[in-house]
Scaffold this motif. Structure first.
Motif, PDB file in Angstrom:
ATOM      1  N   GLY A 128      -6.975  -3.398   3.263  1.00 16.43           N
ATOM      2  CA  GLY A 128      -6.175  -2.175   3.290  1.00 16.43           C
ATOM      3  C   GLY A 128      -4.932  -2.329   2.429  1.00 16.43           C
ATOM      4  N   VAL A 129      -4.282  -1.211   2.168  1.00 16.26           N
ATOM      5  CA  VAL A 129      -2.994  -1.248   1.472  1.00 16.26           C
ATOM      6  C   VAL A 129      -1.981  -1.859   2.441  1.00 16.26           C
ATOM      7  N   THR A 130      -1.283  -2.893   2.007  1.00  9.94           N
ATOM      8  CA  THR A 130      -0.311  -3.541   2.895  1.00  9.94           C
ATOM      9  C   THR A 130       0.914  -2.648   3.102  1.00  9.94           C
ATOM     10  N   SER A 131       1.633  -2.931   4.189  1.00  7.55           N
ATOM     11  CA  SER A 131       2.868  -2.187   4.431  1.00  7.55           C
ATOM     12  C   SER A 131       3.861  -2.450   3.308  1.00  7.55           C
ATOM     13  N   MET A 132       3.882  -3.659   2.751  1.00 12.83           N
ATOM     14  CA  MET A 132       4.861  -3.920   1.689  1.00 12.83           C
ATOM     15  C   MET A 132       4.542  -3.112   0.436  1.00 12.83           C
ATOM     16  N   SER A 133       3.247  -2.963   0.090  1.00 15.34           N
ATOM     17  CA  SER A 133       2.889  -2.099  -1.046  1.00 15.34           C
ATOM     18  C   SER A 133       3.314  -0.663  -0.768  1.00 15.34           C
ATOM     19  N   GLY A 134       3.078  -0.211   0.468  1.00 16.44           N
ATOM     20  CA  GLY A 134       3.486   1.151   0.833  1.00 16.44           C
ATOM     21  C   GLY A 134       4.981   1.334   0.671  1.00 16.44           C
ATOM     22  N   CYS A 135       5.745   0.314   1.074  1.00 16.73           N
ATOM     23  CA  CYS A 135       7.212   0.431   1.026  1.00 16.73           C
ATOM     24  C   CYS A 135       7.744   0.394  -0.398  1.00 16.73           C
ATOM     25  N   TRP A 136       7.265  -0.549  -1.228  1.00 17.92           N
ATOM     26  CA  TRP A 136       7.830  -0.585  -2.583  1.00 17.92           C
ATOM     27  C   TRP A 136       7.352   0.594  -3.414  1.00 17.92           C
TER      28      TRP A 136
END
Lengths: 236, 236
Positions: A128-136
């Motif tokens: 899945g798309v990681t939370s860190m990718s979502g945040c940056w």
């Protein structure tokens, strides 16, 4: 089967994850006792009315240092019991999808089920798309390029360790904030990197918030908060 | 708009990315001159017959040390010209989707467009599943849990740097292998971590291959190859 549901926006599930949820016999999800499962909330629109759900409820409500023996014992027992509950379904030939916030094998609870069952059953992991990718991405913040090294730190580390790592002056993501935020803030000040720290709370969710950490007036943060520390290469 | 297309399996695009591609006026994609774009190949099935395409062709075919002034100059000029070509479409009100393998702001070429246009146009970044998530999921390899620190190293780093980092005995991902594989292998031997290194080539793609790096007989690797170095916590 571990299914990453991404950082929070239901549109950020992959096509493969959606198809897996639509066809699973059982959908399992982790939550702290008394709380709804965040992963389930993200995936709710893709669950079928006929799908059987298996909630897995953590016996403790806040994270403790993993060195704490009593905490470790309770968590071990919880994962053993959860794996057994899932195995009971697998043994009858059913397909069980275990929801994971972000990516299943990147700090996800699913992996504790995975390692207990991988030698007994066929496993599959849908990334899945990681939370860190979502945040940056939500912050529009290029995190690493070229020869950059990325370091991902859990905010649960001791302050001296956080300071030591941050002093390397490299792009860094600090996860698992929650009640660790005061310590993380002190570490950023001590390492002289507060000016390049962006705080992102519930990134990609409808109530997402972000700001330079230096401008955040209080030190309260939910579990779904991240600090991104860049080297701002694009300004040089 | 930067659109992450994920690690290679077309089913690993997010719903949001698919919708963005279906509605974009222009779809731009990077490729080395003379080669098809990998990102375009992953996203091909979602492009509309009426969508205008804008190929952005790198002026060089292999990666050079970023310290090389002539290489840097050529790359800078390429990104300037690419940004100008995209800006020309944006100025007429068109929506331009720039494809990125993996996640756009994680070592993606898109970010070099992003930083050139973010102050002049409205930008949006749709995160994607990273190649490293795709690879550790394909390998069923839990990469980080609890208080683990994850380090992501580009294989382009000097050997001494790779060794120094690997000696920290923490979960590590080495990206950008290609012709750096002999150096990466030597670094893993020198740091005594070869036994925990898994090589994954074209993870999640139809022709994916993986093996313990110690069992890989040759040192040839495509750009789309990663080495995952775990601490094998689940065996202890």
């Amino acid at each position: 089967m571990g299914v990453g549901v991404g950082p929070g926006d239901p549109e950020l599930l992959t096509l493969k994850a959606v198809r897996a949820l639509e066809s699973a016999d059982v959908v399992a999800h982790f939550a702290k006792a008394g709380n709804p499962s965040n992963a389930r909330a993200t995936a709710a629109r893709y669950l079928q009315a006929t799908t059987r759900e298996l909630p897995l409820l953590y016996p403790v409500t806040t994270e403790h240092p993993t060195g704490d023996a009593a905490y470790r014992g309770a968590i071990e027992q919880f994962f053993n019991e959860s794996a057994a509950a899932i195995a009971a379904h697998l043994q009858t030939g059913q397909v069980v999808a275990v929801l994971s916030e972000g990516d299943p094998l990147f700090f996800g609870s699913y992996m504790h089920i995975h390692v207990r069952l991988m030698n007994r059953f066929r496993t599959e992991v849908i990334p899945g798309v990681t939370s860190m990718s979502g945040c940056w991405s939500a912050a529009g913040l290029p995190i690493v390029q070229g020869d950059d090294v990325l370091t991902v730190l859990p905010g649960t580390l001791p302050e001296s360790e956080l300071v030591r790592r941050l002093r390397q002056n490299e792009p860094t993501v600090v996860m698992k904030l929650g009640r660790n935020l005061p310590k993380v803030r002190r570490s950023l000040i001590e390492s002289n990197r507060l000016a390049n720290a962006i705080y992102v709370e519930r990134g990609t969710m409808h109530d997402e918030r972000m700001m330079p950490l230096a401008e955040k007036a209080d030190d309260s943060a939910p579990y779904f908060a991240i600090v991104l520390v860049t080297n701002a290469w694009w300004r040089s």
